[in-house]
Design a protein around this motif. Structure first.
Motif, short mmCIF file in Angstrom:
data_model
loop_
_atom_site.label_atom_id
_atom_site.label_comp_id
_atom_site.label_asym_id
_atom_site.label_seq_id
_atom_site.Cartn_x
_atom_site.Cartn_y
_atom_site.Cartn_z
N LYS A 496 0.67 -1.36 -0.04
CA LYS A 496 -0.21 0.04 -0.01
C LYS A 496 0.91 1.35 -0.17
N ALA A 497 2.02 1.08 0.63
CA ALA A 497 2.85 2.24 0.78
C ALA A 497 3.95 2.26 -0.69
N GLY A 498 3.63 1.45 -1.43
CA GLY A 498 4.43 1.56 -2.69
C GLY A 498 5.86 0.90 -2.31
N LYS A 499 6.20 0.50 -1.26
CA LYS A 499 7.54 -0.31 -0.90
C LYS A 499 7.61 -1.74 -1.61
N LEU A 500 6.62 -2.34 -1.80
CA LEU A 500 6.81 -3.77 -2.21
C LEU A 500 6.10 -4.09 -3.32
N ASP A 501 6.76 -4.76 -4.45
CA ASP A 501 6.00 -5.00 -5.48
C ASP A 501 4.74 -5.87 -5.29
N PRO A 502 3.85 -5.26 -5.99
CA PRO A 502 2.48 -5.84 -5.73
C PRO A 502 2.18 -7.29 -6.13
N ASP A 503 3.13 -8.07 -6.81
CA ASP A 503 3.13 -9.54 -7.17
C ASP A 503 3.93 -10.30 -6.10
N TRP A 504 4.56 -9.61 -5.17
CA TRP A 504 5.39 -10.42 -4.23
C TRP A 504 4.44 -11.22 -3.54
N THR A 505 4.96 -12.66 -3.03
CA THR A 505 4.44 -13.41 -2.23
C THR A 505 5.38 -13.96 -1.43
N VAL A 506 4.93 -14.58 0.04
CA VAL A 506 6.02 -15.01 0.92
C VAL A 506 6.41 -16.42 0.09
N PRO A 507 7.75 -16.46 -0.05
CA PRO A 507 8.26 -17.68 -0.39
C PRO A 507 7.76 -19.12 0.52
N PRO A 508 7.53 -20.14 -0.04
CA PRO A 508 7.27 -21.24 0.41
C PRO A 508 7.94 -21.75 1.68
N ALA A 509 9.23 -21.39 1.55
CA ALA A 509 10.31 -21.96 2.71
C ALA A 509 9.84 -21.01 4.05
N HIS A 510 9.14 -20.06 3.95
CA HIS A 510 8.93 -19.04 5.04
C HIS A 510 7.43 -18.99 5.33
N ALA A 511 6.75 -19.74 4.90
CA ALA A 511 5.37 -19.58 4.74
C ALA A 511 4.76 -20.55 6.12
N ALA A 512 5.58 -21.14 6.74
CA ALA A 512 5.16 -21.99 7.98
C ALA A 512 5.79 -21.56 9.26
N ASN A 513 5.97 -20.24 9.63
CA ASN A 513 6.66 -19.80 10.45
C ASN A 513 5.67 -19.60 11.73
N THR A 514 5.35 -20.72 12.35
CA THR A 514 4.48 -21.00 13.58
C THR A 514 5.32 -21.49 14.62
N PRO A 515 4.55 -21.12 15.81
CA PRO A 515 5.38 -21.69 17.05
C PRO A 515 5.24 -23.25 17.07
N ALA A 516 4.27 -23.94 16.52
CA ALA A 516 4.17 -25.19 16.20
C ALA A 516 5.42 -25.87 15.52
N THR A 517 5.61 -25.12 14.39
CA THR A 517 7.09 -25.49 13.59
C THR A 517 8.15 -25.51 14.47
N ILE A 518 8.33 -24.38 15.31
CA ILE A 518 9.63 -24.24 16.36
C ILE A 518 9.60 -25.34 17.21
N ALA A 519 8.32 -25.39 17.90
CA ALA A 519 8.29 -26.59 18.97
C ALA A 519 8.52 -28.07 18.31
N THR A 520 8.13 -28.50 17.10
CA THR A 520 8.45 -29.69 16.52
C THR A 520 9.95 -29.61 16.27
N TRP A 521 10.48 -28.63 15.71
CA TRP A 521 12.14 -28.79 15.71
C TRP A 521 12.84 -29.18 16.85
N LEU A 522 12.41 -28.42 18.10
CA LEU A 522 13.23 -28.37 19.15
C LEU A 522 12.89 -29.50 20.14
N ALA A 523 11.59 -30.10 19.95
CA ALA A 523 11.04 -30.88 20.92
C ALA A 523 12.34 -32.02 21.33
N PRO A 524 12.90 -32.62 20.51
CA PRO A 524 13.68 -33.80 20.89
C PRO A 524 15.00 -33.44 21.80
#
Length: 611
Positions: A496-524
């Motif tokens: 909206k501020a004209g600072k980012l390409d209107p067609d840009w989307t979050v890359p799949p590698a960064h689309a699951a940034n959630t606490p559950a992802t972190i918890a699963t990684w670190l649990a062991p």
């Protein structure tokens, strides 16, 4: 100056003598944090309260306060453990007067750094706050022409040590010796302080009066908080950014503890499986053990740095033979004990210095540059904007949480030194009033570090290198380490501020940034490699359990449905194995009953959820 100081055993008698020597008007320089001579200060305040003709102006920072429990559960948890956790030192009477609104007109108190959140909402403290970088605070103090410096000190024969606080005091003594200042120095003896030699030492003739109290004050202790998944994840990212043979600075708190733990684990080659199983691309290529070792330069000597020193990771010597240069310390009581227990020759490798040395390159700059090679200055922030500026000291405009302190100083050094970086750490989200919010935001209400000094930002979801990049690339990288629940909103604001390409989307590698992802990684690894208290704790086993349960209950208090869910769990879920002792520790019956208070039932539910 006399060859030997006048010795007093009664603080009120000494206070009267100090006033008399200064014509009834004292402009008092007090060290921040641990080094305050509480017995002397309270006697000076007491005299000024009793006699309006006396004048007392205090310049200081970090007036340490024990917590003031506000809820029933806080009172139950802290009540019996307060002295064990925080020490038994009396409160600073000027703090009590400010809190009550009873500070008389003949006493003034100004601070340049607050104990975090201690003065939010207090009009007097907020109005008297002086915003200054740590290296500038000395000059602000000098401009007020202090005529008394008072400090808590240990003594060794005919010499005293500034111990925990060389930060500004060392420069003041040096200026007085050079004839550039004139003040009376008074000391309160405390044998529990570690005797730090070198630049921290002063001769007895430098001190005009000494208080040898019948009972020495207990040292203030800062209990370590448990390290959560997000904080451990942040530390794992940071550990890959620190090159062998480099320079390190870390701050106090759970993230600092976690960074030290991660560096020790890296040195033992214990992180390879963790890095291999990471659910996202890891930045930084520093994975090997520390063959050369690190050197530390820091305003604050924290427990994490002492742990790295004991693990022989901090072993690269500066030109003067030290492996650590620090300006002050305040931490958990066991750190003071460990410093005292070090053999003198080993303790001498930790040199307490003024912050004019630790926080700046001025003065023998070539030597400092050589010592501070490949520096990584790691500090915390509260929020970071998508354009890279940071808020670290204020909750909202006009209300100071802590202060700028030395954070900006280390950013300046990072940009001035070759191959150096300022690393800002922060969890991606926060809970406030029952609402979840992102710590990466479009714009900030207050700026501590401006966007033109953006460098490296680390959340649990990764590290973003920002220095020298265009705004759009900075925005993309910060969105990629934001929590996925806020990524679309952040991208929308930037577009909206004209600072980012209107067609840009979050890359799949960064689309699951959630606490559950972190918890699963670190649990062991949470039981062994990534413990709740990697540097130890003063909490008992039952208290450690209660800290977690009370945190969950506190989070649920502002959400009626979440609170009802805990109450229901307290009725129906399987009891925790330690539920009985935990409830008794809080003053409730070990076994549940239908008549127990809802608050107790909810706590029981929080314990059962942990099971």
């Amino acid at each position: 100056m006399a060859d030997t100081p006048e010795v007093y055993t009664d603080a009120d008698t000494m206070a009267r003598a100090v006033y008399q020597a200064n014509g009834g008007e004292i402009r008092l320089a007090l060290p921040l944090g641990l080094g305050k001579p509480i017995t002397i200060v309270n006697a000076l305040v007491r005299a000024a309260v009793d006699d309006p003709a006396l004048s007392l102006k205090i310049f200081t920072a970090l007036s340490l306060q024990r917590p003031d429990p506000s809820t029933e559960l806080e009172k139950r948890f802290l009540g019996t453990a307060m002295d064990r956790l925080f020490g038994t030192a009396p409160s600073l009477s000027y703090v009590d007067l400010i809190k009550r609104g009873d500070l008389p007109d003949n006493i003034e108190v100004s601070e340049f750094f607050f104990q975090a959140a201690s003065w939010l909402g207090n009009d007097y403290a907020q109005r008297q706050y002086i915003s200054a970088n740590y290296t500038h605070a000395r000059d602000v103090l000098i401009s007020q022409k202090p005529n008394v410096l008072a400090q808590l000190m240990p003594r060794d024969g005919a010499r005293f040590s500034m111990s925990s606080n060389t930060d500004i005091s060392a420069d003041l003594f040096a200026r007085r010796s050079a004839g550039e200042m004139d003040f009376m120095a008074v000391a309160e003896l405390n044998d529990a302080l570690p005797y730090m030699d070198g630049p921290a030492e002063i001769e007895a003739r430098e001190v005009a009066m000494v208080l040898e109290p019948p009972r020495q004050v207990d040292l203030f202790s800062v209990p370590r908080r448990p390290v959560a998944d997000a904080q451990h994840a942040i530390a794992l990212h940071v550990s890959r950014l620190v090159p062998d043979g480099g320079t390190l600075q870390i701050g106090i708190g759970a993230i600092g503890d976690a960074v030290a733990n991660a560096l020790i684990a890296r040195d033992r080659a214990a992180l390879h499986d963790l890095w291999r199983t990471a659910p996202f691309t890891l930045q930084g290529a520093e994975e090997g053990p520390f063959r050369t070792g690190l050197y530390a330069v820091t305003e604050m000597l924290v427990g994490g740095l002492v742990a790295l020193f004991e693990a022989d990771i901090l072993r690269r010597e500066a030109h003067d033979g030290a492996v650590v240069h620090a300006g002050f310390f305040v931490d958990a009581r066991d750190m003071y004990q460990r410093l005292r227990a070090l053999p003198p020759d080993r303790r001498a490798r930790i040199r307490m210095m003024p912050v004019s040395f630790t926080n700046a390159l001025y003065g023998d700059e070539p030597t400092k540059r050589d010592d501070r090679r490949d520096a990584r200055f790691v500090n915390g922030a509260m929020q970071v904007s998508l354009l890279g500026d940071a808020m670290s000291d204020s909750a909202k405009p006009g209300q100071v949480v802590s202060g700028v302190g030395g954070q900006f100083n280390f950013f300046e050094q990072a940009f001035a030194l070759d191959d150096a970086h300022a690393v800002l750490t922060l969890p991606a989200t926060r809970q406030s009033g029952g609402d979840l919010g992102s710590n990466i935001v479009w714009q900030l209400p207050v700026t501590t570090v401006p966007r033109h000094m953006r460098d490296v930002v680390v959340t649990e979801y990764g590290a973003a290198f920002l220095r020298g990049l265009p705004d759009e690339e900075v925005i993309k990288r910060l969105i990629c380490i934001a929590d996925s629940r806020f990524q679309q909103e952040l991208a929308g604001s930037a577009k909206k501020a004209g600072k980012l390409d209107p067609d840009w989307t979050v890359p799949p590698a960064h689309a699951a940034n959630t606490p559950a992802t972190i918890a699963t990684w670190l649990a062991p690894y949470r039981e062994g490699l990534l413990p709740d208290y990697p540097l130890g704790t003063d909490f008992t086993d039952i208290e450690q359990l209660l800290v977690k349960a009370l945190a969950d209950l506190s989070e649920a208090q502002s959400d009626k449905r979440a609170l009802l869910s805990l109450i229901w769990a307290g009725l129906t879920a399987t009891p925790h194995a330690q539920e009985g002792p935990a409830m008794e520790r809080m003053g409730y019956d070990a076994t549940p009953s239908l008549a127990e208070p809802l608050q107790a039932r909810a706590l029981r539910g929080a314990l059962r959820r942990l099971a």
